[in-house]
Design a protein around this motif. Structure first.
Motif, PDB file in Angstrom:
ATOM      1  N   THR A  26      10.608   6.482   2.832  1.00 38.07           N
ATOM      2  CA  THR A  26      11.488   6.138   3.941  1.00 38.07           C
ATOM      3  C   THR A  26      10.998   4.887   4.647  1.00 38.07           C
ATOM      4  O   THR A  26      11.781   4.005   5.013  1.00 38.07           O
ATOM      5  CB  THR A  26      11.571   7.314   4.931  1.00 38.07           C
ATOM      6  N   ALA A  27       9.679   4.789   4.867  1.00 36.10           N
ATOM      7  CA  ALA A  27       9.125   3.602   5.508  1.00 36.10           C
ATOM      8  C   ALA A  27       9.380   2.354   4.675  1.00 36.10           C
ATOM      9  O   ALA A  27       9.691   1.278   5.209  1.00 36.10           O
ATOM     10  CB  ALA A  27       7.632   3.792   5.737  1.00 36.10           C
ATOM     11  N   ASP A  28       9.265   2.477   3.360  1.00 37.89           N
ATOM     12  CA  ASP A  28       9.505   1.340   2.486  1.00 37.89           C
ATOM     13  C   ASP A  28      10.973   0.930   2.518  1.00 37.89           C
ATOM     14  O   ASP A  28      11.309  -0.258   2.485  1.00 37.89           O
ATOM     15  CB  ASP A  28       9.085   1.702   1.063  1.00 37.89           C
ATOM     16  N   ARG A  29      11.854   1.917   2.606  1.00 39.07           N
ATOM     17  CA  ARG A  29      13.291   1.618   2.637  1.00 39.07           C
ATOM     18  C   ARG A  29      13.709   0.955   3.945  1.00 39.07           C
ATOM     19  O   ARG A  29      14.492   0.003   3.941  1.00 39.07           O
ATOM     20  CB  ARG A  29      14.083   2.908   2.435  1.00 39.07           C
ATOM     21  N   LEU A  30      13.172   1.419   5.058  1.00 36.45           N
ATOM     22  CA  LEU A  30      13.592   0.905   6.360  1.00 36.45           C
ATOM     23  C   LEU A  30      12.748  -0.280   6.833  1.00 36.45           C
ATOM     24  O   LEU A  30      13.262  -1.211   7.444  1.00 36.45           O
ATOM     25  CB  LEU A  30      13.538   2.022   7.410  1.00 36.45           C
ATOM     26  N   THR A  50       0.817  -1.217   0.000  1.00 35.84           N
ATOM     27  CA  THR A  50       0.000   0.000   0.000  1.00 35.84           C
ATOM     28  C   THR A  50       0.849   1.265   0.000  1.00 35.84           C
ATOM     29  O   THR A  50       0.314   2.366  -0.192  1.00 35.84           O
ATOM     30  CB  THR A  50      -0.942   0.023   1.215  1.00 35.84           C
ATOM     31  N   LEU A  51       2.165   1.139   0.255  1.00 33.72           N
ATOM     32  CA  LEU A  51       3.022   2.327   0.263  1.00 33.72           C
ATOM     33  C   LEU A  51       3.228   2.875  -1.142  1.00 33.72           C
ATOM     34  O   LEU A  51       3.461   4.070  -1.316  1.00 33.72           O
ATOM     35  CB  LEU A  51       4.376   1.994   0.892  1.00 33.72           C
ATOM     36  N   ALA A  52       3.151   2.018  -2.122  1.00 40.03           N
ATOM     37  CA  ALA A  52       3.342   2.474  -3.500  1.00 40.03           C
ATOM     38  C   ALA A  52       2.248   3.474  -3.874  1.00 40.03           C
ATOM     39  O   ALA A  52       1.065   3.243  -3.656  1.00 40.03           O
ATOM     40  CB  ALA A  52       3.315   1.278  -4.451  1.00 40.03           C
ATOM     41  N   GLY A  53       2.650   4.586  -4.408  1.00 41.45           N
ATOM     42  CA  GLY A  53       1.692   5.596  -4.824  1.00 41.45           C
ATOM     43  C   GLY A  53       1.202   6.499  -3.717  1.00 41.45           C
ATOM     44  O   GLY A  53       0.331   7.345  -3.956  1.00 41.45           O
ATOM     45  N   THR A  54       1.722   6.344  -2.489  1.00 45.20           N
ATOM     46  CA  THR A  54       1.347   7.239  -1.391  1.00 45.20           C
ATOM     47  C   THR A  54       2.557   8.053  -0.959  1.00 45.20           C
ATOM     48  O   THR A  54       3.700   7.730  -1.291  1.00 45.20           O
ATOM     49  CB  THR A  54       0.779   6.462  -0.184  1.00 45.20           C
ATOM     50  N   ASP A  55       2.299   9.103  -0.198  1.00 50.63           N
ATOM     51  CA  ASP A  55       3.362  10.000   0.238  1.00 50.63           C
ATOM     52  C   ASP A  55       3.752   9.807   1.695  1.00 50.63           C
ATOM     53  O   ASP A  55       4.916   9.968   2.059  1.00 50.63           O
ATOM     54  CB  ASP A  55       2.918  11.461   0.044  1.00 50.63           C
ATOM     55  N   VAL A  56       2.751   9.486   2.539  1.00 50.48           N
ATOM     56  CA  VAL A  56       2.974   9.431   3.984  1.00 50.48           C
ATOM     57  C   VAL A  56       2.329   8.177   4.541  1.00 50.48           C
ATOM     58  O   VAL A  56       1.184   7.854   4.203  1.00 50.48           O
ATOM     59  CB  VAL A  56       2.391  10.670   4.697  1.00 50.48           C
TER      60      VAL A  56
END
Length: 865
Positions: free
Chosen positions: A477-481, A390-396
């Motif tokens: 950042t959340a996706d990376r960490l 769900t992180l794809a296409g979102t900002d926060v």
């Protein structure tokens, strides 16, 4: 060693999208980012095979890279010598291999004349910046410093009616003499060349020294301006290298004097009005115990409408929430969601049926995409593993749980704050709780127990996950960490720790945006394991984790202690100014010697004696010197605490200076190891202790800065029992402090000397410790309060700390000078939440929330208007 690799990387333009690295690539990255070779072949092997893009993000986002470069670049200077240049083969490799635009590759290939030029060419390339993502090295201040280090430098040293004089040079090789333009009051006047020989500049910066200029000014018509501004600009970019004001009238005109008088009157009126503001705000506030009334006045029914295009992924972990609590949490979110947002609810199987009903209703009431995850895994990170898509296409990403109700202003406030602060990667907020004794509907219940958090403090976070369980993180950042298992409820805090030690990456929004429906206890054991894991991945190691055990019995629920590493050959010089008063001095020194077996740090004891006359004192000092226990230095003249310590520090041979009053007695057995080890941390500038009176009450638990209040700086915790942990446990936890007291303060010897020591001319008695701490902070270093070193401060309570007469006048004069020097830069204390009143005792009264937190876009009043 660099941090662990991220899980994904954007494609590169000049390297195949998933081009794999070989050992030569890894070694080149070590030299490019860390200016060294790998430690071992195993280190190379651990990175071999990763994509070039991945390696770029890893090495340019590593703590070693950021710790080596960013503090200096943020302070406006570099870490390289004039003759320190990158290897030609390394530059060619970077231009050929890294993900760069064609123009960027050409610039990189031509940048081998200096490290700043190479880094600027890399970081200025759009393709490379896109690859790095939200890296701290891309901060504007860092890039500005690199640009300056690559460009023109110089100085305008002198200007009168006929001549200007100075020097200028280009840092680029083979640039030749620079063209200098002289501008007066914004109008071009004359030009010349900087080609005169300057021996001093050659000695300092190398080269041929042909950098000086002396330019005659043409005759000018008489000006009616009493003062003219002369500017010198150098090179094709007309870089400003200096400006001076010159006067061509013997005295100011009557009109100028009149203007000065009018301005003085206006300043007096503004200062009078400003001095009344704290008292007026205090009258509008509430005691902390009456928080329920405060909430009703300022936060009840708060609503903000989202006015930008920010897209949210909201992850709600139901956890132990009851059906009713989960429904309240979910329905606080739904009115704030809109098309493009993603809402994920994770529940255990026993909640599946109820959660399915909530999800169905959420789809009807909101345009957001709604997903339900049913998992009986015990760990939050495991339960949420399926939500990462769900992180794809979102900002926060907003992390929260089923027992947290969000304010109606939450998502809009988060979106606005992050859009205004592009370098903030994560955000946390204040919260409160519902009164468990109030049986009304949740939305009508009384609010109690506010948690009004301090600003981001990595040292504090290492001890306790004080930022709470509801956090906002940029999706990239959340996706990376990612979320890691084994953190209990501290998975969000763990993520913040892995962002690194850069304060700018984490923001605090001082607004009550979260209400807890049930207490959220911190699992100290889980947090201890989490912190150990973070520390174990740092190179070099920065400490070890222990159970929190306060020597005065103060409690900080769920906290741990982190000990800084202690070098085996470390030596501290303890400096004690004194004059007679053997009844104070002897217990002080006895306590130091008594606790020597509990400390591994070497000890040099220096007593600087201010004209002692009492025979017992003189005999005692002579005995210390003859037995080799202390060096006794004589001092004659007017008592000047700052000067005495400066003189003693000049004779000290230790790695750490520890300034100590003669009316103190050591309580913590390992006090010297604790203070010295903390002072040796490269990011720390000064360390202070906790001081208690003879009756066990607190005299000093750090300082608080109160902006423009009459008492600019005040001691925290004065008069409270030593066993009282203070608000949110702050008395019992190591944390950042605006300044610390010189009654017991540790600092690296080299740092003290580089700063010029205490300002003995302007602060002979009062304020010298605070001024030194502010100078430390101006260098980008931290000042910390350390309760793990606790001492008695015996004489101070009866002496009264400058409470009346001449002493009080001296104290206020010192505070006024401190405020004029440092108030603009450091007047507001990030550790002192903006909700708290700035008059009276700290943490006892609340003032109206900051105005910027209360006005909606286009609105005219509070957020509930």
């Amino acid at each position: 060693m660099p941090d662990s690799p991220s899980k994904s990387s954007p494609p590169s333009s000049r390297t195949a999208p998933r081009a794999k690295s070989n050992a030569a690539h890894v070694r080149a990255f070590y030299r490019l980012a860390n200016d060294r070779d790998p430690e071992t072949a195993a280190a190379v092997a651990s990175f071999k095979g990763l994509g070039i893009d991945d390696l770029a993000r890893i090495f340019f986002g590593s703590q070693e890279f950021e710790g080596r470069l960013l503090p200096a670049l943020r302070a406006g200077h570099g870490v390289w010598n004039e003759d320190d240049t990158p290897d030609e083969k390394l530059v060619a490799w970077a231009a050929r291999t890294l993900p760069l635009t064609p123009a960027g590759a050409e610039r990189v290939g031509q940048s081998g004349w200096s490290w700043p030029a190479l880094y600027l060419a890399l970081l200025g390339d759009s393709r490379f910046r896109e690859t790095l993502g939200p890296a701290a090295v891309l901060e504007p201040l860092v890039l500005t410093t690199l640009e300056r280090l690559c460009g023109v430098e110089g100085s305008l040293e002198y200007a009168d009616r006929d001549w200007v004089r100075g020097w200028a040079r280009s840092r680029a090789p083979h640039a030749g003499p620079l063209r200098i333009e002289i501008w007066i009051d914004g109008t071009f006047c004359v030009a010349g060349l900087a080609d005169g020989f300057r021996r001093v500049i050659q000695d300092q910066r190398g080269g041929d020294g042909l950098v000086g200029f002396e330019i005659r000014l043409p005759p000018r018509a008489a000006s009616d301006r009493p003062v003219e501004r002369v500017e010198a600009r150098a090179g094709p970019e007309r870089t400003l290298i200096g400006s001076l004001e010159r006067s061509h009238r013997a005295a100011e005109t009557a009109r100028v004097r009149e203007l000065h008088s009018e301005l003085a009157g206006i300043r007096a009126v503004l200062e009078r009005l400003e001095s009344q503001l704290p008292a007026m705000l205090s009258q509008e506030g509430h005691p902390l115990a009456d928080y329920g009334d405060y909430f009703d006045s300022w936060y009840r029914n708060a609503v903000l409408t989202r006015g930008d295009a920010t897209r949210f992924a909201v992850w709600v972990d139901a956890g132990p929430a009851s059906d009713r609590e989960l429904q309240e949490a979910m329905f606080s979110l739904l009115p704030q969601l809109r098309a493009g947002d993603h809402l994920v609810l994770a529940v255990v199987s026993r909640q599946a049926a109820f959660a399915q009903d909530i999800a169905n209703r959420a789809r009807l009431l909101s345009e957001a995409e709604v997903a339900l995850i049913v998992s009986d895994a015990e760990d939050v990170a495991t339960r949420m593993a399926g939500a990462s898509a769900t992180l794809a296409g979102t900002d926060v990403l907003l992390l929260t749980d089923g027992q947290s109700v969000l304010s109606g202003a939450a998502l809009a406030a988060i979106a606005r704050t992050l859009s205004e602060s592009p370098y903030v990667q994560a955000l946390y907020f204040d919260e409160d709780a519902l009164d468990p004794l109030d049986q009304a509907e949740p939305r009508d219940r009384r609010h109690v127990s506010p948690v009004l958090r301090p600003g981001y403090d990595r040292d504090l976070l290492l001890q306790t996950p004080y930022v709470g369980r509801t956090l906002a993180v940029r999706s990239a950042t959340a996706d990376r960490l990612g979320l890691r298992e084994g953190c209990g409820g501290g998975h969000g805090s763990d993520l913040l720790l892995r962002l690194g030690g850069l304060p700018a990456a984490v923001g605090h929004l001082a607004r009550v945006l979260v209400t807890r429906q049930a207490p959220a206890a911190t699992d100290a054991a889980a947090w201890s394991l989490c912190v150990e894991r973070v520390l174990s991945q740092l190179d070099p190691p920065v400490g070890r984790v222990e159970a929190h055990d306060d020597i005065l019995g103060a409690v900080a629920p769920g906290a741990v202690r982190v000990r800084a590493p202690l070098a085996t050959d470390l030596r501290a010089s303890v400096i004690i100014p004194t004059r007679d008063r053997l009844d104070l001095l002897k217990p002080c020194i006895d306590s130091i010697l008594e606790h020597r077996p509990s400390n591994q740090c070497g000890l040099e004891l220096i007593v600087i004696d201010h004209e002692s006359r009492e025979p017992d004192t003189l005999a005692y000092l002579a005995g210390l010197a003859s037995r080799g226990l202390a060096t006794v230095l004589p001092y004659e003249g007017v008592f000047n605490w700052a000067l005495m310590n400066n003189l003693a520090a000049a004779e000290a041979t230790g790695d750490v200076l520890l300034f100590l009053n003669n009316d103190t007695v050591v309580v913590s057995p390992d006090w010297l190891d604790e203070l010295a080890s903390q002072a040796m941390r490269p990011e720390v500038g000064a360390v202070g202790c906790r001081l208690i009176y003879a009756d066990g009450t607190i005299q000093h638990a750090g300082f608080l800065a109160r902006g423009r209040a009459p008492d600019f700086l005040i001691h925290d915790g004065v008069g409270t029992p030593g066993s009282d942990g203070g608000y949110l446990g702050r008395h019992a936890l190591l944390h950042a402090s605006p300044v610390v007291t010189g009654a017991c303060m540790a600092m690296r010897t080299a740092l003290f000397r580089s700063l010029g020591g205490f300002d003995a001319a302007n602060f002979p008695l009062e304020g010298n410790d605070a001024d030194l701490c502010f100078r430390v902070r101006a260098e980008g270093l931290s000042v910390i309060y350390d309760p793990y070193a606790t001492l008695y401060h015996l004489e101070s309570k009866s002496r009264g700390f400058s409470t009346d007469g001449a002493d009080r006048a001296a104290s206020l004069a010192a505070q006024a000078l401190l405020r004029s020097r440092w108030g603009e830069a450091f007047g507001e204390d990030a550790g002192f939440n903006l909700h708290f009143d700035r008059t009276g005792r700290p943490f006892e009264r609340l003032r109206p929330p900051p105005a910027e937190n209360l006005v909606a876009p286009g609105g005219t009043g509070r957020i509930d208007d």
